[in-house]
Design a protein around this motif. Structure first.
Motif, PDB file in Angstrom:
ATOM      1  N   TRP A   1      43.596  58.893  38.639  1.00 43.99           N
ATOM      2  CA  TRP A   1      44.272  59.914  39.367  1.00 43.99           C
ATOM      3  C   TRP A   1      44.793  59.333  40.492  1.00 43.99           C
ATOM      4  N   ILE A   2      46.166  59.789  40.956  1.00 40.22           N
ATOM      5  CA  ILE A   2      46.810  59.427  41.744  1.00 40.22           C
ATOM      6  C   ILE A   2      47.302  60.361  42.857  1.00 40.22           C
ATOM      7  N   ALA A   3      47.370  60.111  44.053  1.00 39.99           N
ATOM      8  CA  ALA A   3      47.979  61.208  45.054  1.00 39.99           C
ATOM      9  C   ALA A   3      49.442  60.459  45.542  1.00 39.99           C
ATOM     10  N   GLY A   4      50.336  61.158  45.207  1.00 39.21           N
ATOM     11  CA  GLY A   4      51.795  60.833  45.732  1.00 39.21           C
ATOM     12  C   GLY A   4      52.086  61.297  46.998  1.00 39.21           C
ATOM     13  N   VAL A   5      52.228  60.717  48.054  1.00 40.10           N
ATOM     14  CA  VAL A   5      52.483  61.083  49.362  1.00 40.10           C
ATOM     15  C   VAL A   5      53.967  61.689  49.460  1.00 40.10           C
ATOM     16  N   SER A   6      54.980  60.977  49.126  1.00 43.87           N
ATOM     17  CA  SER A   6      56.133  61.334  49.142  1.00 43.87           C
ATOM     18  C   SER A   6      56.505  62.356  48.299  1.00 43.87           C
ATOM     19  N   SER A   7      56.177  62.273  46.988  1.00 45.24           N
ATOM     20  CA  SER A   7      56.680  63.353  45.742  1.00 45.24           C
ATOM     21  C   SER A   7      55.940  64.377  45.900  1.00 45.24           C
ATOM     22  N   GLN A   8      54.877  64.380  46.782  1.00 45.24           N
ATOM     23  CA  GLN A   8      53.861  65.741  47.234  1.00 45.24           C
ATOM     24  C   GLN A   8      53.356  66.210  45.868  1.00 45.24           C
ATOM     25  N   ASN A   9      52.888  65.356  44.998  1.00 41.80           N
ATOM     26  CA  ASN A   9      52.173  65.687  44.053  1.00 41.80           C
ATOM     27  C   ASN A   9      50.858  64.922  43.519  1.00 41.80           C
ATOM     28  N   ILE A  10      50.227  65.523  42.452  1.00 44.95           N
ATOM     29  CA  ILE A  10      48.966  64.542  42.033  1.00 44.95           C
ATOM     30  C   ILE A  10      49.206  64.160  40.650  1.00 44.95           C
ATOM     31  N   MET A  11      49.032  62.987  40.054  1.00 48.92           N
ATOM     32  CA  MET A  11      49.112  62.667  38.853  1.00 48.92           C
ATOM     33  C   MET A  11      48.030  62.062  38.378  1.00 48.92           C
ATOM     34  N   GLN A  12      47.765  62.082  36.787  1.00 52.05           N
ATOM     35  CA  GLN A  12      46.787  61.488  36.144  1.00 52.05           C
ATOM     36  C   GLN A  12      47.145  60.942  35.134  1.00 52.05           C
ATOM     37  N   TYR A  13      46.951  59.399  35.084  1.00 51.28           N
ATOM     38  CA  TYR A  13      47.436  58.582  33.806  1.00 51.28           C
ATOM     39  C   TYR A  13      46.116  58.117  33.078  1.00 51.28           C
ATOM     40  N   LYS A  14      46.434  57.806  31.738  1.00 50.02           N
ATOM     41  CA  LYS A  14      45.569  57.260  30.836  1.00 50.02           C
ATOM     42  C   LYS A  14      45.777  55.790  31.175  1.00 50.02           C
ATOM     43  N   ILE A  15      44.687  55.195  31.192  1.00 51.76           N
ATOM     44  CA  ILE A  15      44.602  53.676  31.126  1.00 51.76           C
ATOM     45  C   ILE A  15      44.450  53.130  29.724  1.00 51.76           C
ATOM     46  N   ASN A  16      45.516  52.611  29.023  1.00 51.33           N
ATOM     47  CA  ASN A  16      45.430  52.243  27.814  1.00 51.33           C
ATOM     48  C   ASN A  16      44.904  50.466  27.581  1.00 51.33           C
ATOM     49  N   GLN A  17      43.953  50.378  27.079  1.00 54.41           N
ATOM     50  CA  GLN A  17      43.380  49.024  27.013  1.00 54.41           C
ATOM     51  C   GLN A  17      43.395  48.334  25.467  1.00 54.41           C
ATOM     52  N   GLU A  18      43.357  47.278  25.454  1.00 57.87           N
ATOM     53  CA  GLU A  18      43.130  46.395  24.213  1.00 57.87           C
ATOM     54  C   GLU A  18      42.357  45.363  24.380  1.00 57.87           C
ATOM     55  N   ASN A  19      41.306  45.187  23.753  1.00 57.23           N
ATOM     56  CA  ASN A  19      40.165  44.170  23.776  1.00 57.23           C
ATOM     57  C   ASN A  19      39.860  44.137  25.321  1.00 57.23           C
ATOM     58  N   ASP A  20      39.470  45.049  25.910  1.00 61.49           N
ATOM     59  CA  ASP A  20      39.090  45.272  27.186  1.00 61.49           C
ATOM     60  C   ASP A  20      40.160  44.868  28.282  1.00 61.49           C
ATOM     61  N   SER A  21      41.395  44.617  27.875  1.00 59.10           N
ATOM     62  CA  SER A  21      42.488  44.133  28.752  1.00 59.10           C
ATOM     63  C   SER A  21      43.194  45.582  29.032  1.00 59.10           C
ATOM     64  N   VAL A  22      43.802  45.651  30.164  1.00 55.12           N
ATOM     65  CA  VAL A  22      44.637  46.789  30.504  1.00 55.12           C
ATOM     66  C   VAL A  22      46.188  46.501  29.957  1.00 55.12           C
ATOM     67  N   GLN A  23      46.740  47.349  29.113  1.00 59.13           N
ATOM     68  CA  GLN A  23      48.104  47.018  28.525  1.00 59.13           C
ATOM     69  C   GLN A  23      49.063  47.841  29.471  1.00 59.13           C
ATOM     70  N   ASP A  24      48.932  48.957  29.693  1.00 59.97           N
ATOM     71  CA  ASP A  24      49.858  49.878  30.435  1.00 59.97           C
ATOM     72  C   ASP A  24      48.889  51.349  30.910  1.00 59.97           C
ATOM     73  N   ILE A  25      49.664  52.211  31.402  1.00 60.77           N
ATOM     74  CA  ILE A  25      49.165  53.634  31.757  1.00 60.77           C
ATOM     75  C   ILE A  25      50.203  54.391  30.953  1.00 60.77           C
ATOM     76  N   SER A  26      49.819  55.775  30.753  1.00 60.90           N
ATOM     77  CA  SER A  26      50.641  56.767  30.421  1.00 60.90           C
ATOM     78  C   SER A  26      50.351  58.035  30.967  1.00 60.90           C
ATOM     79  N   MET A  27      51.280  58.607  31.264  1.00 61.96           N
ATOM     80  CA  MET A  27      50.965  60.191  31.924  1.00 61.96           C
ATOM     81  C   MET A  27      50.366  61.153  31.065  1.00 61.96           C
ATOM     82  N   ILE A  28      49.433  61.680  31.614  1.00 56.94           N
ATOM     83  CA  ILE A  28      48.397  62.749  31.162  1.00 56.94           C
ATOM     84  C   ILE A  28      49.132  64.000  31.703  1.00 56.94           C
ATOM     85  N   LYS A  29      49.074  64.189  33.143  1.00 51.73           N
ATOM     86  CA  LYS A  29      49.637  65.410  33.783  1.00 51.73           C
ATOM     87  C   LYS A  29      50.124  65.345  35.216  1.00 51.73           C
ATOM     88  N   SER A  30      50.766  66.057  35.623  1.00 49.83           N
ATOM     89  CA  SER A  30      51.429  66.044  37.034  1.00 49.83           C
ATOM     90  C   SER A  30      51.101  67.495  37.599  1.00 49.83           C
TER      91      SER A  30
END
Length: 468
Positions: free
Chosen positions: A196-225
């Motif tokens: 979960w991320i607090a965006g100070v200037s965007s005035q919103n809260i974001m939740q991203y999924k952490i995508n991993q492969e072999n226990d290594s982070v590959q990227d993140i993808s938006m779940i909700k804003s």
């Protein structure tokens, strides 16, 4: 956020450097006004402490603007100081800086981030050495260690969140992922396989999924804003915590601690108690345990540290007794919870060169309760609430009221009168509140009713409805 954050960063960088050699300094407990809940400790002059963390062994690690890392042992009374230099390269790299983010990893190493650099530093307490690592999107503003040993961070000006991963060869990999232009991510919260991320200037809260492969982070993808569209729900959300199905956050342009129900979208704001200076208290960081019973937050301009109790929706605020020589507001820029005791909190006092510890186990010698927690008022109408006060000490309590009607927690066009606003608590007391609507805009608000003995304030909350 801009008032404190940017100003603080600017002031820190114009200070002259004052170095301290590695060694030990005696720990000086502050005398004078003794607060039974808060113990303060003095650091060297012009330290301007900011980021701090309580280690698993009980040591308190705190950073200063003179590129020095201190370790404080509360039991033995010893302070050790370490000049921040990259031992492996032989390059000092830093003369004067401020550090917002500092954490301890699963190996006991201390990770910290000098503001204004493109680096993340690691300190090994066993060897007393520093190493630095490139962070392409800037120094972290907040860092959080995950249960899997990874360290996640936000870059306020870089519009990214990133992760530090330990590799099999004991080296480290640092990755960063964009979260949108002009987002200014500040606080982060790790929950299962998401961030979960607090965006100070965007005035919103974001939740991203952490995508991993072999226990290594590959990227993140938006779940909700939150909110979903361009509507504005929050005012400079700075830090956050998810407790069951409720999102808790600080709104730094206000005097509010805010809850957001993830199920039905209901927002409830809790005002801090008013202060003598009529300033916006600017709640900032949030700290809570794994399954928290209490939530802590610092008030950048309230001269207080707040603790919210989930069991009874009670706010307790601990006063900071020290004041700077040239002002009337103390800036507690950072806080850290004891990892073994959620009722122990440490904080830094940036403009008094001190750190302090709050013992939340110390009993508060008074209690307040409202006979009703809901009130509906029409224009010009008066509502009556009875306040019961119990105490077991010889002294006076001072009563006041705050609200979410204005961002500063002042009452606006609401009038609150107490039958007596100073109460002697040698015996139980009953105080009557008269609440008058003198033209409050229709809506739902929260009114805080507070009692203070000068060291600690307790606030109970009243839901106020003003119909059309």
């Amino acid at each position: 956020m801009v008032i404190v954050l940017v100003a603080a960063a600017t002031i820190v960088f114009v200070y002259l450097d004052q170095s301290f050699k590695n060694g030990e300094l005696s720990l000086n407990q502050i005398s004078g006004k003794e607060n039974p809940y808060v113990t303060e400790y003095l650091l060297p002059p012009n330290s301007a402490p900011n980021g701090l963390v309580v280690g698993n062994d009980g040591l308190v690690w705190v950073t200063s603007k003179n590129a020095t890392l201190y370790s404080v042992n509360p039991i033995s009374g010893q302070v050790k100081n370490y000049e921040m230099k990259n031992t492996s390269s032989g390059n000092l790299g830093l003369n004067s800086t401020t550090v917002w983010a500092i954490v301890q990893d699963h190996d006991g190493k201390i990770w910290l981030s000098p503001l204004g650099t493109m680096s993340i530093w690691r300190f090994d307490p066993a060897s007393g050495t520093f190493d630095s690592y490139l962070s392409k999107t800037g120094a972290p503003f907040q860092m959080k260690p995950g249960n899997d040993g990874k360290i996640w961070f936000s870059t306020l000006r870089g519009d990214t969140v990133g992760v530090v991963e330990k590799l099999s060869n004991n080296d480290y990999k640092i990755s960063a992922f964009g979260v949108g232009s002009h987002t200014n991510p500040a606080g982060i919260f790790l929950q299962n396989d998401s961030i979960w991320i607090a965006g100070v200037s965007s005035q919103n809260i974001m939740q991203y999924k952490i995508n991993q492969e072999n226990d290594s982070v590959q990227d993140i993808s938006m779940i909700k804003s939150i909110p979903r569209d361009n509507a504005t729900l929050f005012s400079s959300p700075t830090d956050l915590l998810v407790e069951h199905n409720t999102l808790w956050l600080t709104e730094h342009d206000t005097s509010f601690l805010t809850s957001y129900d993830l199920g039905n979208g209901k927002i409830t704001r809790y005002p801090t108690s008013q202060n003598n200076f009529h300033t916006t208290t600017l709640p900032f960081w949030i700290r809570g345990a794994q399954d928290p019973k209490v939530l802590w937050f610092n008030e950048h301009q309230g001269n207080k540290i707040g603790r919210f109790d989930f069991s009874n929706n009670t706010l307790t605020e601990y006063s900071i007794q020290s004041l700077p020589k040239d002002g009337y507001l103390t800036y507690p820029l950072n806080i850290s919870q004891d990892p073994h005791d959620e009722k122990i909190l440490w904080f830094s006092e940036w403009n008094t060169d001190k750190i302090a510890m709050i013992d939340g186990h110390t009993p508060i010698p008074f209690e307040i309760n409202l006979d009703s927690t809901h009130l509906t008022l029409g224009h010009g109408k008066t509502g009556v609430i009875d306040l019961q006060i119990k105490g077991n000490f010889s002294g006076s309590l001072y009563l006041n009221a705050s609200s979410t009607i204005t961002p500063t927690a002042e009452l606006g066009n609401l009038t609150v009168k107490f039958s007596s606003n100073i109460v002697n608590v040698s015996n139980d007391n009953a105080v009557r509140l008269f609440i008058v609507d003198d033209g409050v805009a229709p809506g739902n608000y929260t009114v805080g009713i507070s009692a203070s003995n000068g060291f600690v304030a307790t606030t109970k909350f009243l839901d106020l409805s003003i119909p059309n």
